[in-house]
Design an enzyme around this catalytic site. Structure first.
Site: not given
Ligand code: GLY
Length: 563
Positions: A99, A375, A393, A417, A446-447, A467
């Site tokens: 990340r 992403t 992403t 984020d 993040s998701s 998404g």
């Molecule tokens: N940028 C979208 C995520 O990392 O959730």
């Protein structure tokens, strides 16, 4: 078994009455020796070629990662970050966290004016929105530790695609042109993503010579080819010329982290997914734990009771996400509490016939009991049974829209984020708190939810989605469709989805997802109907009787390629 029989029967009835939903779902792509499913057919083919040459799933995943940076520039990247979940055929599981990180000069209020107003144009646009990229370091780490091939051999296909170019199909030309006005703003982006200032058209050859040069430097010099030398100089020059704060020191200090996966059970299955700094895995497991108490054989797929029950579970999980989730290197995330079956049962017991308004759901305060953008996803499995689930992403579609001059790749806008101001929604409408505030060197929450599911110690499902906030709900619904409703993997991916994330208090849904009758019933229960939109783009592999079944999402334009 009975559940499966009922589910099949229900599906059959559903197909009769709503032929659009499943009747057009083609059979999943079949393979005996390997399968790659990604958002780009060219990238999936790159992965399969690596597998055919004897590479393992990690070699293929790394090759696909670099290829996507060329063939799927809206989200494939070397200027962003991601997460890779790995399960080797001997049962070893691990995750690589690459990340992006906040630069050293970042601070909590950097996206607020002197009156404390949130300035989304700084967190979402321009080089101020860029985090320190992690993809190159992460992919190389994965390859060196778990792959078998040389870096230059897995990057080679990406270099060729960038140098010789490839023909733009209708969907990719359309996707690039959708951002045409933004690309015109920056000479470095205009140079790559327009045809001398004009929009691309289907059938054009898309050549990326600068990107090819950058990829060659990485192939020759490993991580130093990106984080030091010419490419690093170009990144810093581009970032700083537009007011961004990333420094050479930030680049030199970027390292991926290998973390233990989050592992839980769902019924007879084991769920292996990404932990913080992604919230996706925790949200998925917390919601699955709540739903484990539901008897789906008594709940018709797509009915108001079905949607109501899942929505209530999601409200709890997303409320807890907002308070408790952040980078575990900076914040003590109560993972054990959030993912405990006991806590899930308590939450399940609060679900009733009547919707609980989101403003009456406070994130659980564990302190009194506490002891201690766009992403893309790709799934890979090789003939040895090694499985890789990767989501990567640059945040928004085409990230910051800013290409690094002379280096040919897009910078992310991942800083959005973070929770730039407590309670202030980011571009996904997500709110956060202390846990996800901006701090130097911290990873933004993040998701992303790259996930591998096993049964009796064998992989049965590899799944993930882009998404933003809708990622864990898309992954959740595909898992439920496949496990609880007996859909085949393509049907499970195709089926319309819905989404709730606590705030805003509304159910968003896809076309054909909610009939008028179901909406009326949901409103009677107190639910609020939101907007119709596309929710996620899942790229999945199911493994049944030693056959690999690939399913790309018809919402996108990717491909499952097997052999
Ligand atoms: N940028 C979208 C995520 O990392 O959730």
């Amino acid at each position: 078994m009975l559940t499966q029989t009922f589910s099949k029967l229900f599906l059959f009835i559903l197909i009769l009455f709503n032929s659009n939903l499943f009747a057009e779902a083609p059979d999943p792509v079949r393979g005996k020796n390997g399968m790659v499913v990604s958002a780009s057919k060219l990238a999936s083919e790159v992965g399969i070629e690596i597998l055919k040459k004897g590479g393992n799933a990690i070699d293929a995943a790394v090759a696909v990662g670099f290829a996507l940076a060329v063939t799927y520039p809206s989200a494939g990247n070397i200027g962003g970050g991601g997460f890779m979940v790995i399960r080797l055929n001997d049962g070893t599981t691990t995750t690589i966290d690459y990340r992006e990180k906040a630069p050293f000069n970042a601070h909590e209020k950097m996206y607020q004016d002197s009156a404390g107003n949130f300035l989304p144009q700084l967190s979402q646009e321009g080089t101020t929105s860029a985090g320190v990229p992690g993809s190159v370091a992460g992919l190389i780490y994965a390859l060196e530790k778990y792959g078998t091939m040389k870096l230059k051999d897995v990057i080679e296909p990406a270099i060729k695609l960038a140098e010789k170019g490839f023909i733009l199909d209708y969907r990719l030309a359309q996707s690039i042109n959708y951002n045409y006005q933004d690309f015109l703003k920056y000479p470095s982006s205009k140079k790559i993503f327009t045809k001398d200032g004009q929009p691309f058209v289907e059938g054009d050859l898309f050549v990326q010579k600068d990107l090819a040069k950058t990829l060659k430097l990485i192939a020759e010099n490993g991580r130093d080819g990106f984080y030091k030398g010419d490419v690093a100089d170009k990144i810093i020059s581009q970032v700083q010329s537009l007011g961004g704060i990333i420094t050479h020191q930030d680049l030199g200090n970027y390292f991926p982290v290998e973390r233990k996966p989050l592992i839980s059970s769902y019924k007879r299955f084991e769920v292996i997914t990404m932990g913080p700094p992604s919230a996706g895995g925790v949200t998925l497991i917390q919601t699955l734990n709540i739903l484990e108490n539901v008897s789906f054989s008594r709940l018709d797929w797509g009915s108001s009771n079905y949607i109501h029950t899942i929505t209530e579970a999601l409200k709890f999980s997303f409320a807890d996400r907002a308070k408790h989730l952040g980078d575990p290197d900076f914040y003590d995330v109560p993972i054990d509490k959030l993912t405990s079956k006991k806590y899930a049962k308590e939450l399940f017991n609060r679900i009733s016939e009547r919707a609980i308004p989101s403003d009456q759901i406070a994130p659980t305060d564990f302190s009194s009991t506490f002891e201690s953008p766009e992403t893309t996803h790709y799934s890979v499995i090789d003939k040895f049974g090694n499985a890789v689930s990767t989501t990567t992403t640059i945040n928004s579609s085409y990230g910051s829209k800013i290409v690094v001059e002379g280096a040919g790749f897009l910078l992310n806008n991942e800083m959005d984020d973070f929770s730039s101001k407590p309670g202030e929604p980011n571009q996904f409408g997500l709110v956060g708190s202390e846990a996800n505030k901006i701090e130097p060197g911290k990873r933004m929450l993040s998701s992303m939810t790259p996930t591998i599911i096993t049964k009796e110690n064998k992989p049965v499902l590899i799944v993930g989605s882009p998404g933003g906030s809708t990622i864990p709900t898309a992954v959740l619904q595909v898992i439920l469709n496949y496990i609880d409703f007996g859909m085949d993997i393509q049907e499970a991916v195709n089926a319309p989805r819905f989404h709730h994330q606590w705030i805003p208090d509304q159910i968003d849904y896809e076309a054909l997802g909610l009939t008028r009758d179901v909406m009326d019933n949901l409103q009677t229960k107190g639910q609020i109907i939101g907007t119709e939109r596309t929710l996620g783009r899942v790229e999945a592999i199911a493994i049944e009787n030693n056959i690999y079944l690939g399913a790309t999402d018809p919402r996108g334009f990717g491909a499952a390629v097997g052999y």
